[in-house]
Design a protein around this motif. Sequence first.
Motif, PDB file in Angstrom:
ATOM      1  N   VAL A  63       0.853  -1.184   0.000  1.00  0.00           N
ATOM      2  CA  VAL A  63       0.000   0.000   0.000  1.00  0.00           C
ATOM      3  C   VAL A  63       0.893   1.240   0.000  1.00  0.00           C
ATOM      4  CG1 VAL A  63      -1.740   1.310   1.271  1.00  0.00           C
ATOM      5  CG2 VAL A  63      -1.866  -1.197   1.200  1.00  0.00           C
ATOM      6  N   VAL A  64       0.682   2.113  -0.969  1.00  0.00           N
ATOM      7  CA  VAL A  64       1.451   3.348  -1.095  1.00  0.00           C
ATOM      8  C   VAL A  64       0.474   4.508  -1.221  1.00  0.00           C
ATOM      9  CG1 VAL A  64       3.073   4.666  -2.516  1.00  0.00           C
ATOM     10  CG2 VAL A  64       3.414   2.209  -2.182  1.00  0.00           C
ATOM     11  N   GLY A  65       0.677   5.553  -0.414  1.00  0.00           N
ATOM     12  CA  GLY A  65      -0.176   6.731  -0.485  1.00  0.00           C
ATOM     13  C   GLY A  65       0.537   7.893  -1.148  1.00  0.00           C
ATOM     14  N   THR A  66      -0.172   8.639  -1.975  1.00  0.00           N
ATOM     15  CA  THR A  66       0.462   9.776  -2.638  1.00  0.00           C
ATOM     16  C   THR A  66       0.822  10.875  -1.647  1.00  0.00           C
ATOM     17  OG1 THR A  66      -1.706  10.749  -3.153  1.00  0.00           O
ATOM     18  CG2 THR A  66      -0.694   9.342  -4.833  1.00  0.00           C
ATOM     19  N   ALA A  67       0.261  10.848  -0.446  1.00  0.00           N
ATOM     20  CA  ALA A  67       0.628  11.833   0.571  1.00  0.00           C
ATOM     21  C   ALA A  67       2.108  11.732   0.921  1.00  0.00           C
ATOM     22  CB  ALA A  67      -0.221  11.652   1.826  1.00  0.00           C
ATOM     23  N   GLY A  68       2.722  10.588   0.669  1.00  0.00           N
ATOM     24  CA  GLY A  68       4.149  10.419   0.898  1.00  0.00           C
ATOM     25  C   GLY A  68       4.992  10.913  -0.258  1.00  0.00           C
ATOM     26  N   PHE A  69       4.343  11.438  -1.289  1.00  0.00           N
ATOM     27  CA  PHE A  69       5.052  11.950  -2.457  1.00  0.00           C
ATOM     28  C   PHE A  69       4.658  13.397  -2.742  1.00  0.00           C
ATOM     29  CE2 PHE A  69       5.651   7.469  -2.821  1.00  0.00           C
ATOM     30  CZ  PHE A  69       6.892   7.324  -3.420  1.00  0.00           C
ATOM     31  N   LEU A  70       4.385  14.138  -1.669  1.00  0.00           N
ATOM     32  CA  LEU A  70       4.154  15.567  -1.828  1.00  0.00           C
ATOM     33  C   LEU A  70       5.468  16.265  -2.170  1.00  0.00           C
ATOM     34  CD1 LEU A  70       1.823  16.276   1.218  1.00  0.00           C
ATOM     35  CD2 LEU A  70       1.198  16.541  -1.183  1.00  0.00           C
ATOM     36  N   ARG A  71       5.385  17.363  -2.885  1.00  0.00           N
ATOM     37  CA  ARG A  71       6.569  18.160  -3.161  1.00  0.00           C
ATOM     38  C   ARG A  71       6.955  18.962  -1.910  1.00  0.00           C
ATOM     39  NH1 ARG A  71       7.600  18.334  -8.621  1.00  0.00           N
ATOM     40  NH2 ARG A  71       5.864  17.743  -9.983  1.00  0.00           N
ATOM     41  N   TRP A  91       1.079  19.860  -6.287  1.00  0.00           N
ATOM     42  CA  TRP A  91       1.347  19.362  -4.943  1.00  0.00           C
ATOM     43  C   TRP A  91       2.015  17.992  -4.947  1.00  0.00           C
ATOM     44  CZ3 TRP A  91      -1.676  20.333   0.079  1.00  0.00           C
ATOM     45  CH2 TRP A  91      -1.814  21.712   0.292  1.00  0.00           C
ATOM     46  N   TYR A  92       1.645  17.125  -5.858  1.00  0.00           N
ATOM     47  CA  TYR A  92       2.124  15.743  -5.836  1.00  0.00           C
ATOM     48  C   TYR A  92       3.221  15.534  -6.872  1.00  0.00           C
ATOM     49  CZ  TYR A  92      -1.961  15.070  -2.936  1.00  0.00           C
ATOM     50  OH  TYR A  92      -2.875  15.174  -1.924  1.00  0.00           O
ATOM     51  N   ASP A  93       4.272  14.859  -6.456  1.00  0.00           N
ATOM     52  CA  ASP A  93       5.432  14.630  -7.312  1.00  0.00           C
ATOM     53  C   ASP A  93       5.181  13.393  -8.172  1.00  0.00           C
ATOM     54  OD1 ASP A  93       7.890  14.346  -8.488  1.00  0.00           O
ATOM     55  OD2 ASP A  93       9.033  14.731  -6.660  1.00  0.00           O
ATOM     56  N   LEU A  97       6.688   9.408  -8.471  1.00  0.00           N
ATOM     57  CA  LEU A  97       5.856   8.205  -8.462  1.00  0.00           C
ATOM     58  C   LEU A  97       6.189   7.315  -9.651  1.00  0.00           C
ATOM     59  CD1 LEU A  97       2.420   9.711  -7.374  1.00  0.00           C
ATOM     60  CD2 LEU A  97       3.670   7.912  -6.160  1.00  0.00           C
ATOM     61  N   TRP A  98       6.365   7.913 -10.809  1.00  0.00           N
ATOM     62  CA  TRP A  98       6.782   7.124 -11.973  1.00  0.00           C
ATOM     63  C   TRP A  98       8.130   6.456 -11.704  1.00  0.00           C
ATOM     64  CZ3 TRP A  98       4.586   5.493 -16.353  1.00  0.00           C
ATOM     65  CH2 TRP A  98       3.413   6.113 -16.790  1.00  0.00           C
ATOM     66  N   ARG A  99       9.091   7.242 -11.238  1.00  0.00           N
ATOM     67  CA  ARG A  99      10.473   6.777 -11.107  1.00  0.00           C
ATOM     68  C   ARG A  99      10.632   5.758  -9.982  1.00  0.00           C
ATOM     69  NH1 ARG A  99      12.179  11.350 -10.121  1.00  0.00           N
ATOM     70  NH2 ARG A  99      12.516  11.227  -7.880  1.00  0.00           N
TER      71      ARG A  99
END
Length: 210
Positions: A63-71, A91-93, A97-99
């Motif tokens: 499980v991965v949340g985009t909140a952990g990939f904020l700029r 806001w979101y990097d 996420l792709w990389r």
Amino acid sequence: MRLEAITWDRLGDRLAERLLDVEPADGSAWTRVALDGAPAARPGDLADRVGEALRVRGRPSLVVGTAGFLRPASLRLEYGHQDVESYYNGWYDTGALWREVFDPLGPGGDGRVLPDLWDPVTDRATRSPRVRLPAGGALLLHGPFLLRHWFPLDLSVHLVLTPGALRRRTPESEHWTLPAFARYDEETDPSGTADVVVRADDPRRPAWNG
């Protein structure tokens, strides 16, 4: 769209059962799933339920949340703390996420995923170690605006709220974000493009399109 009532636990089970039969179209060894929805719809809760349902069926997941990939705040808040355009587009990097998430789980990837990158509370890199998702496992990515980035998804789930429910369930201090979700609905039509739609207006009584 016809929706039928279901419990959250049963929904997690049904989605897990569906994932057991999903074959990635690009030949990847991993199934990549998006659970898309505004924070008020709590897509992370459903991701956790699906992950647990997969676990008891012998299928690994992450499980991965985009909140952990904020700029970083210097970029995220460059135009102020309540800039709708920045929230929607900046806001979101998604590059990270792709990389760090999708590339390792693509054809020829090694399955070593970075589960998060940035801590919005400390505004520093999390320095989390990579997590290896075994072949045959499922990525369960949750967060808002996921269906507008052309991520290589094998299953997409959209948790939808009516505008009234979205306003009621969003803290007043975050009401400034609501135009971004209206724009997302207009530009992306997540309810029309997702493989599975879950109506979450009543947090106790979801409904879905099966």
